[in-house]
Design an enzyme around this catalytic site. Structure first.
Site, PDB file in Angstrom:
ATOM      1  N   THR A 138      47.497  46.483  55.752  1.00  0.00           N
ATOM      2  CA  THR A 138      46.682  46.090  54.599  1.00  0.00           C
ATOM      3  C   THR A 138      45.290  45.711  55.106  1.00  0.00           C
ATOM      4  OG1 THR A 138      47.318  43.789  54.860  1.00  0.00           O
ATOM      5  CG2 THR A 138      48.683  45.106  53.417  1.00  0.00           C
ATOM      6  N   GLU A 157      51.558  48.002  49.861  1.00  0.00           N
ATOM      7  CA  GLU A 157      52.972  47.616  49.889  1.00  0.00           C
ATOM      8  C   GLU A 157      53.819  48.387  48.881  1.00  0.00           C
ATOM      9  OE1 GLU A 157      50.350  45.684  49.900  1.00  0.00           O
ATOM     10  OE2 GLU A 157      50.648  43.796  50.960  1.00  0.00           O
ATOM     11  N   LYS A 186      38.575  30.038  36.715  1.00  0.00           N
ATOM     12  CA  LYS A 186      39.235  29.040  35.879  1.00  0.00           C
ATOM     13  C   LYS A 186      38.164  28.155  35.246  1.00  0.00           C
ATOM     14  CE  LYS A 186      43.757  27.222  35.827  1.00  0.00           C
ATOM     15  NZ  LYS A 186      44.829  26.514  36.485  1.00  0.00           N
ATOM     16  N   TRP A 213      41.824  30.779  31.934  1.00  0.00           N
ATOM     17  CA  TRP A 213      41.459  31.839  32.855  1.00  0.00           C
ATOM     18  C   TRP A 213      40.526  32.848  32.198  1.00  0.00           C
ATOM     19  CZ3 TRP A 213      46.593  33.404  35.806  1.00  0.00           C
ATOM     20  CH2 TRP A 213      46.922  32.348  36.683  1.00  0.00           C
TER      21      TRP A 213
END
Ligand code: AMP
Length: 542
Positions: free
Chosen positions: A185, A331, A441, A446
């Site tokens: 990654t 992944e 936030k 959010w």
């Protein structure tokens, strides 16, 4: 009671054998550092793959050994995909654009025995060589005429290595769960982590890629592979294309060059292309400047980062190309979700279709997904609730390769936490609102940076946009819009902020705008928000 069917292992070599027999004359066209127009057929490719397998044997590598590649998309990289995995070794693709320390870490962590390196990447390897103690030799992916001078003691030439080998090779048969490929990654925080694919996961994933509502490859297609083969197996395209006998076109180092891509598309009559949004921005900007068109292309698959609606609309309205957005990650091999229209959605206007294409799409069979709240409880698929996106399935990583701290990436129920925050609507359409670490936030609520970025890019004067949360004395955090504007089109801060009125909830509207010449990108073409947060660390809202 067991079924009475053959237990034939799903092996990558079987794709090659099938394509060799069924589509021997289908073409593979590549741009390389040593040849701007290399063409041959699947028959030629797989004969050379067998020569390469013999050469690997002579180098003394054994099943399970890792062989690193640092290469762009071309026929030699394609041959390595098949020769290395087909022989039972692990094809470890490495992104040459990562920071040099990360490349060193990855090669040493994987304990690569040999590296196969593109001519253009050799200067990097020369520099890193003193730190690569475990690597026994480097094979330069070129012919004798183009071999560079090198300080590295055991440097070999790819073409010379192949030349003396027979093109007869019996592909070994082994357990389908054997490791086939390794990809790390990008690791924006901490060291990169290795995802170790298996033959079974790769073959099942490639099957899924061919499905009509996924990448929809067919033998009639000419596929342009712009998504790098050093990242997540090039979305499985190097496996899916030979499965169906599609012609393949690989742009080599010319991946982000709009003019070169346009020329390649028209010369080879490309019908379908896949890549990250920044590539398509480069192509569209070239088309706009030059007045060129791409009449052979009917579909573009896009993923890796959120695709702004404006890209989708421009492709469709101006060039008659339908954009299919998908979501996935290293992944997940990577295919997780992809654009789909379902009969239950009823008649959709063109605008509703663009809205749908700007979302991340529906689950692909093989991937289960869910969103959960902070207590790991599943949230409803109502299009409103958002939470941690989790997935599971036969091509999702169950753990990382040799992870020292032993971190288990799965939750207590065996689901992989993607680190993305998403909603899922009643039709199963998933929308990524943010990476969990990028969420803004504000006053306990959010705000989706992705939606703000997509809205900003819809403004005709904006080339690229990023939104990050910055400290705010009253609301904890508020969104700061950072934009690159078109040279010829002056846009004021007030005009840009007014653009959000009526397009997003009023309290989502960014508090301020910063104009920059360029945005930083990660090695896989995503906007590098970590760098931006550092760059604007001392920023204070007016
Ligand atoms: P990587 O493992 O480097 O391929 O990065 C995977 C991450 O890229 C995902 O977890 C998402 O955050 C992001 N990503 C991939 N595809 C999309 C998409 N279509 N829209 C938004 N984000 C995406």
């Amino acid at each position: 009671m067991h079924g009475l069917m053959m237990n034939t292992p799903l092996l990558i070599s079987s794709i090659m054998r099938f394509a060799d027999l069924n589509y021997p004359d289908r073409e593979i066209v590549s741009v390389t550092a040593d040849n701007p127009n290399h063409r041959y057929t699947y028959r030629d490719a797989f004969a050379r793959t067998r020569q390469l397998a013999n050469a690997l044997n002579k180098l003394g590598v054994k099943q399970g050994d890792r062989i690193g590649t640092l290469a762009w998309n071309d026929y030699r990289h394609f041959e390595l995909y098949y020769a290395v995995s087909g022989s039972g070794m692990v094809c470890h693709t490495i992104n040459p654009r990562l920071y040099p320390e990360q490349v060193t870490y990855i090669i040493n962590h994987a304990q690569d025995r040999f590296l196969f390196v593109d001519l253009l990447v050799m200067p990097l390897i020369e520099k890193l060589w003193p730190a690569l103690a475990g690597v026994e030799g480097v094979v330069v992916m070129t012919d004798e005429a183009h071999m560079p001078a090198s300080e590295i003691p055991n440097v070999m030439c790819y073409e010379t290595l192949l030349a003396s080998e027979s093109d007869q090779f019996d592909w070994p048969e082994f357990d389908e769960n054997t490791a086939s490929a390794l990809c790390y990654t990008s690791g924006t925080t901490g060291n990169p982590k290795g995802v170790l694919y298996s033959h079974r996961s790769a073959v099942l994933h490639a099957y899924a890629g061919c499905l009509p509502d996924v990448l929809a490859f067919s033998g009639q297609d000419c596929v342009l592979l712009v998504v790098p083969m050093f990242h997540v197996n090039g979305w499985g395209v190097p496996y899916s294309s030979p499965m169906v006998g599609a012609k393949m076109v690989m742009p080599g180092p010319k991946m982000a060059d709009g003019e070169a891509l346009c020329a390649l598309i028209n010369r080879e009559s490309v019908s379908i292309a896949s890549g990250v949004p920044t590539i398509w921005l480069a192509l569209l900007s070239y088309l706009e400047q030059s007045g060129a068109t791409i009449p052979s292309v009917n579909r573009v698959s896009v993923g890796g980062a959120a695709c702004p609606r404006s890209i989708i609309e421009t492709f469709d309205r101006k060039y008659n190309v339908s954009v299919h957005q998908g979501w996935g990650m290293t992944e997940t091999s990577p295919l997780g979700t992809i654009f789909k229209i379902k009969p239950a959605m009823g008649e959709l206007t063109q605008d509703q279709q663009y809205d749908l294409r700007a979302k991340q799409g529906c689950g692909v069979f093989g991937i289960e997904m869910r969103i959960t709240d902070e207590n790991d409880q599943p949230l409803p698929w109502d299009g409103v609730a958002f939470g941690a996106l989790k997935v599971r399935g036969p091509w999702v990583a169950s753990e990382y390769y040799k992870l020292e701290d032993g971190d288990n990436p799965l939750d207590a129920d065996g689901w992989f936490d993607t680190g993305d925050v998403a909603t899922i609507d009643p039709h199963g359409v998933m929308t990524i609102t943010d990476r969990s670490k990028d969420v803004i936030k504000s006053g306990g609520e959010w705000i989706s940076s992705i939606e703000l970025e997509n809205t900003a890019v819809g403004h005709p004067g904006v080339v690229e946009a990023a939104v990050i949360g910055r400290e705010h004395p009253k609301w904890t955090e508020r969104p700061l819009l950072i934009v690159v504007t078109k040279e010829q089109q002056a846009v004021s801060k007030d005009e840009l902020l007014a653009w959000f009125d009526g397009r997003v909830a009023s309290w989502w509207k960014p508090d301020d705008v910063a104009f920059v010449e360029a945005l930083p990108h990660t090695a896989t073409g995503k906007i590098d928000k970590l760098s931006l947060r550092k760059q604007f660390a001392d920023y204070k809202f007016p």
